[in-house]
Scaffold this active site. Structure first.
Site, PDB file in Angstrom:
ATOM      1  N   TYR A   1       0.800  -1.235   0.000  1.00  0.00           N
ATOM      2  CA  TYR A   1       0.000   0.000   0.000  1.00  0.00           C
ATOM      3  C   TYR A   1       0.832   1.284   0.000  1.00  0.00           C
ATOM      4  O   TYR A   1       0.532   2.214  -0.764  1.00  0.00           O
ATOM      5  CB  TYR A   1      -1.042  -0.032   1.132  1.00  0.00           C
ATOM      6  CG  TYR A   1      -2.244  -0.853   0.711  1.00  0.00           C
ATOM      7  CD1 TYR A   1      -3.330  -0.257   0.094  1.00  0.00           C
ATOM      8  CD2 TYR A   1      -2.242  -2.231   0.863  1.00  0.00           C
ATOM      9  CE1 TYR A   1      -4.412  -1.012  -0.349  1.00  0.00           C
ATOM     10  CE2 TYR A   1      -3.318  -3.005   0.424  1.00  0.00           C
ATOM     11  CZ  TYR A   1      -4.398  -2.392  -0.182  1.00  0.00           C
ATOM     12  OH  TYR A   1      -5.447  -3.147  -0.635  1.00  0.00           O
TER      13      TYR A   1
ATOM     14  N   GLU B   1      -8.859  -6.795   4.092  1.00  0.00           N
ATOM     15  CA  GLU B   1      -8.101  -7.899   3.487  1.00  0.00           C
ATOM     16  C   GLU B   1      -7.493  -8.810   4.556  1.00  0.00           C
ATOM     17  O   GLU B   1      -7.451 -10.034   4.383  1.00  0.00           O
ATOM     18  CB  GLU B   1      -7.031  -7.344   2.533  1.00  0.00           C
ATOM     19  CG  GLU B   1      -7.677  -6.866   1.232  1.00  0.00           C
ATOM     20  CD  GLU B   1      -6.855  -5.874   0.412  1.00  0.00           C
ATOM     21  OE1 GLU B   1      -5.626  -5.797   0.598  1.00  0.00           O
ATOM     22  OE2 GLU B   1      -7.457  -5.155  -0.418  1.00  0.00           O
TER      23      GLU B   1
HETATM   24  C1  HEM Z   1      -6.489   2.064  -1.735  1.00  0.00           C
HETATM   25  C2  HEM Z   1      -5.779   1.549  -2.693  1.00  0.00           C
HETATM   26  C3  HEM Z   1      -6.325   0.689  -3.819  1.00  0.00           C
HETATM   27  C4  HEM Z   1      -7.499   0.794  -4.515  1.00  0.00           C
HETATM   28  C5  HEM Z   1      -8.610   1.814  -4.323  1.00  0.00           C
HETATM   29  C6  HEM Z   1      -7.505  -0.275  -5.505  1.00  0.00           C
HETATM   30  C7  HEM Z   1      -8.522  -0.505  -6.413  1.00  0.00           C
HETATM   31  C8  HEM Z   1      -8.559  -1.551  -7.287  1.00  0.00           C
HETATM   32  C9  HEM Z   1      -9.654  -1.850  -8.195  1.00  0.00           C
HETATM   33  C10 HEM Z   1     -10.929  -1.043  -8.330  1.00  0.00           C
HETATM   34  C11 HEM Z   1      -9.331  -2.960  -8.869  1.00  0.00           C
HETATM   35  C12 HEM Z   1     -10.180  -3.671  -9.950  1.00  0.00           C
HETATM   36  C13 HEM Z   1     -10.992  -4.759  -9.293  1.00  0.00           C
HETATM   37  C14 HEM Z   1     -11.659  -5.685 -10.283  1.00  0.00           C
HETATM   38  O1  HEM Z   1     -10.970  -6.326 -11.088  1.00  0.00           O
HETATM   39  O2  HEM Z   1     -12.863  -5.805 -10.242  1.00  0.00           O
HETATM   40  C15 HEM Z   1      -8.044  -3.398  -8.398  1.00  0.00           C
HETATM   41  C16 HEM Z   1      -7.388  -4.512  -8.868  1.00  0.00           C
HETATM   42  C17 HEM Z   1      -6.066  -4.772  -8.605  1.00  0.00           C
HETATM   43  N1  HEM Z   1      -5.282  -4.156  -7.662  1.00  0.00           N
HETATM   44 FE1  HEM Z   1      -5.851  -2.631  -6.478  1.00  0.00          FE
HETATM   45  N2  HEM Z   1      -6.336  -0.978  -5.376  1.00  0.00           N
HETATM   46  C18 HEM Z   1      -5.611  -0.438  -4.369  1.00  0.00           C
HETATM   47  C19 HEM Z   1      -4.385  -0.876  -3.917  1.00  0.00           C
HETATM   48  C20 HEM Z   1      -3.635  -1.852  -4.520  1.00  0.00           C
HETATM   49  C21 HEM Z   1      -2.298  -2.232  -4.121  1.00  0.00           C
HETATM   50  C22 HEM Z   1      -1.533  -1.648  -2.946  1.00  0.00           C
HETATM   51  C23 HEM Z   1      -1.886  -3.206  -4.989  1.00  0.00           C
HETATM   52  C24 HEM Z   1      -0.547  -3.900  -5.034  1.00  0.00           C
HETATM   53  C25 HEM Z   1       0.526  -3.322  -5.403  1.00  0.00           C
HETATM   54  C26 HEM Z   1      -2.976  -3.439  -5.917  1.00  0.00           C
HETATM   55  C27 HEM Z   1      -2.962  -4.375  -6.931  1.00  0.00           C
HETATM   56  C28 HEM Z   1      -4.035  -4.690  -7.722  1.00  0.00           C
HETATM   57  C29 HEM Z   1      -3.990  -5.714  -8.757  1.00  0.00           C
HETATM   58  C30 HEM Z   1      -2.787  -6.548  -9.158  1.00  0.00           C
HETATM   59  C31 HEM Z   1      -5.273  -5.765  -9.312  1.00  0.00           C
HETATM   60  C32 HEM Z   1      -5.753  -6.668 -10.451  1.00  0.00           C
HETATM   61  C33 HEM Z   1      -5.843  -5.852 -11.659  1.00  0.00           C
HETATM   62  C34 HEM Z   1      -5.197  -6.377 -12.877  1.00  0.00           C
HETATM   63  O3  HEM Z   1      -4.130  -6.992 -12.793  1.00  0.00           O
HETATM   64  O4  HEM Z   1      -5.785  -6.108 -13.913  1.00  0.00           O
HETATM   65  N3  HEM Z   1      -4.014  -2.616  -5.602  1.00  0.00           N
HETATM   66  N4  HEM Z   1      -7.595  -2.525  -7.445  1.00  0.00           N
END
Ligand code: HEM
Ligand code: FAD
Length: 404
Positions: free
Chosen positions: A95, A137
Site C-alpha cells: 500500500y 483484506e
Molecule cells: C487504496 C488503494 C487501492 C485501490 C482503491 C484499488 C482498487 C482496485 C480496483 C478497483 C481494482 C479492480 C478490481 C476488479 O478487477 O474488479 C483493483 C485490482 C487490482 N489491484 Fe488494487 N487498489 C488499491 C491498492 C492496490 C495495491 C496496494 C496493490 C498492489 C501493489 C494493488 C494491486 C491490484 C492488482 C494486481 C489488481 C488486479 C488488476 C489487474 O491486474 O488487472 N491494488 N484494485
C-alpha cells in the site's frame, strides 16, 4: 480520523483529479513499475495495455475519496475489490508503494496547482483508505486460512484430469499435491492461478470461476483458449494452460474468492443465463441449486456461437431430463448444418419473456456485448436491480463504462 479542513480539500479536489484521472494513473503506473518492477508479477499486463486496470483503480480511489467522511457506505464495493486483492496476494506493505507513486503522479500532472496543502490532504486520505482495505483484506486472509481445508497464499495442485468440453474450452480437475482437504466455496466463486510460462519474465495471475458445485475432492476450472486474432496477441495464460499444462503437472492456486454468489435463501424462480465461457459460474450455481433439493423453478439459458463451441451440452441435457423443475435452452448465434437450438441469433426480450418470468432472480455472465444485451433486456422488462446479478471476466469497473 481526518480533520474538517482535510476533508474539505479532498472533496473540492476530487473533481479536479477526476478530470486528470487517466493521465494521473497512467503516470502513476509508469513510475511505479519503473521503481518496483517486481509488481509486474501481480498486475495483468493485457489490462494495463488496454487501460482497463488504470481506469478501475483511478475510479475506486476517487470514489473512496468522495466518501472519505462516510467510508462505511462504500464497504460493499471495498469488499469486492478486496476479494480480488486477497486472491492475488496483495499485502499491507504494497500500500505505501501505491500511495507514494500515486502522490508523485498527482504532483507531476497537476504541477503548480498541487499545493503543499492539497498533497498533504491526499496523503492523509490515501492513508485512511488504504487502512480500510488493509483491515478488510487481513480479515479475508484470516478467513481463507482458518476455514477447513483453507490456506494462505498459493498452494500446489496437480492436474488430475484435463477434459476437452468444446472446441475452445477445456476443463482442468485440480487436486492438492499435499493430499489434504480443500476449502469449500460458494457457487460463483473463482480461484486464482499463478503461472510463469517459459520465456516469460514475470509470473502471471488469472482468476477462473469454479465450474462444478462444491463438495468434490477437487476443484474444476474450465478455460477458454484465447487465440491470437488479427492484431490481437494470444492470451498468455489460457494458451499456456491449453498447450503446456497436462495431467500430472502442478498449478499454484490461491483459495476460492469472490462476491458473485448464488443466494440460496430465495425461493423465487432462478434464471441462469450464460454466453460462451461465462457458463462456468452458472454451471456451478445450477448443480448446487439442484443438489440442494430446492423446488424453485430453474431456467438455464446458454448462448454459444454454434454446437461446436457449446461446452457441457450433454451434461446440462442430462440434468434437464432428471429434474422436472429445470428447463434448459440453447441459443446459437450462427448454427451450422445439423445444429439444433431453441433460438438462433441473439437473446432478446421478446424471446426471454417466452421462457422466463420477470419475477425471477437473474444471474448472468458472458462476453461484454452479450452482457449489455441481457442487462438492457432485464432493465426494459422492469426487473429491479436487486434481482439482477452478474459477473464480468475482467476488471469490474470497466464493465460499468462499457455497459452504460
Ligand atoms: C487504496 C488503494 C487501492 C485501490 C482503491 C484499488 C482498487 C482496485 C480496483 C478497483 C481494482 C479492480 C478490481 C476488479 O478487477 O474488479 C483493483 C485490482 C487490482 N489491484 Fe488494487 N487498489 C488499491 C491498492 C492496490 C495495491 C496496494 C496493490 C498492489 C501493489 C494493488 C494491486 C491490484 C492488482 C494486481 C489488481 C488486479 C488488476 C489487474 O491486474 O488487472 N491494488 N484494485
Ligand atoms: C472473476 C473472473 C472469473 C473468470 N473465470 C473464467 C473462466 O471460468 N474461464 C475462462 O476461460 N476465463 C475466465 N476468466 C478470464 C481469465 O481470468 C483470463 O482473463 C482469460 O483466461 C484470459 O487470460 P490470458 O492470460 O489468456 O489472456 P491475456 O494475456 O490476459 O489477454 C487477455 C485478452 O486481451 C487480448 N490482448 C492482450 N494484449 C493485447 C493488446 N495489446 N491489445 C489488444 N488485445 C490484447 C488477448 O488476445 C486476450 O484476448 C475470469 C476472469 C475473472 C475476472
Amino acid at each position: 480520523m481526518l480533520d474538517a479542513k482535510t476533508i474539505e480539500i479532498i472533496k473540492s479536489t476530487v473533481p479536479v483529479l477526476e478530470v486528470h484521472g487517466q493521465t494521473i494513473t497512467k503516470t502513476f503506473y509508469q513510475t511505479m513499475f519503473k521503481n518496483h518492477p517486481e509488481l509486474l508479477n501481480v498486475f495483468n499486463h493485457a489490462n494495463q495495455r488496454q487501460g482497463k486496470q488504470p481506469a478501475a483503480l483511478a475510479n475506486a480511489v476517487y470514489a473512496a475519496a468522495a466518501h472519505i467522511d462516510r467510508l462505511e457506505e462504500i464497504l460493499p464495493v471495498v469488499r469486492g475489490i478486496a476479494q480480488k486483492h486477497r486472491a492475488l496476494g496483495i499485502r499491507p506493505e504494497h500500500y505505501p508503494i501505491v500511495g507514494e507513486n500515486l502522490l508523485a503522479a498527482i504532483k507531476t500532472v497537476l504541477g503548480d496547482a498541487a499545493t503543499e496543502a492539497i498533497l498533504d490532504a491526499w496523503a492523509k486520505a490515501y492513508g485512511v483508505i488504504a487502512d480500510v482495505f488493509i483491515s478488510v483484506e487481513a480479515e479475508m486472509y484470516r478467513e481463507a486460512e482458518e476455514k477447513k481445508g483453507g490456506w494462505r497464499g498459493f498452494r500446489r495442485f496437480i492436474v488430475d484430469r484435463k477434459v476437452k468440453e468444446s472446441e475452445g474450452i477445456t476443463s482442468f480437475y485440480l487436486k492438492p499435491e499435499d493430499g489434504q482437504a480443500i476449502a469449500s466455496y460458494e457457487p460463483g466463486q473463482y480461484i486464482t492461478v499463478c503461472v510463469k510460462p517459459e520465456g516469460q519474465e514475470f509470473t502471471h495471475l488469472r482468476h477462473y470461476s469454479l465450474s462444478t458445485a462444491p463438495g468434490h475432492p477437487y476443484y474444476r476450472i474450465s478455460v477458454k483458449r484465447e487465440d491470437a486474432a488479427g492484431d490481437r496477441p494470444a492470451g498468455i495464460v489460457s494458451t499456456y494452460l491449453h498447450s503446456r499444462i497436462g495431467e500430472g503437472d502442478v498449478l499454484e492456486l490461491s483459495a476460492p474468492a469472490g462476491d458473485f454468489t448464488l443466494d440460496q435463501t430465495k425461493d423465487l424462480p432462478l434464471v441462469l443465463i450464460s454466453g460462451g465461457v461465462g457458463l462456468t459460474p452458472m454451471v456451478s450455481m445450477l448443480e448446487t441449486a439442484l443438489q440442494s433439493g430446492t423446488k424453485r423453478e430453474i431456467v438455464y439459458i446458454h448462448a454459444a456461437r454454434s454446437a461446436r463451441l457449446h461446452a457441457m451440452n450433454d451434461q446440462i441435457a442430462e440434468l434437464a431430463r432428471t429434474y422436472d423443475h429445470l428447463r434448459a435452452y440453447t441459443v446459437y448465434e450462427t448454427p451450422e448444418a445439423g445444429d439444433s437450438s431453441d433460438k438462433t441469433g441473439y437473446i432478446d426480450l421478446p424471446w426471454l419473456k417466452t421462457v422466463a418470468a420477470a419475477d425471477s432472480d437473474f444471474y448472468f455472465c458472458g462476453p461484454v456485448p452479450f452482457m449489455k444485451t441481457v442487462r438492457r433486456a432485464l432493465k426494459d422488462w422492469g426487473v429491479p436491480d436487486e434481482r439482477i446479478h452478474f459477473e464480468f471476466f475482467g476488471p469490474a469497473d470497466s464493465l460499468e463504462d462499457t455497459l452504460s
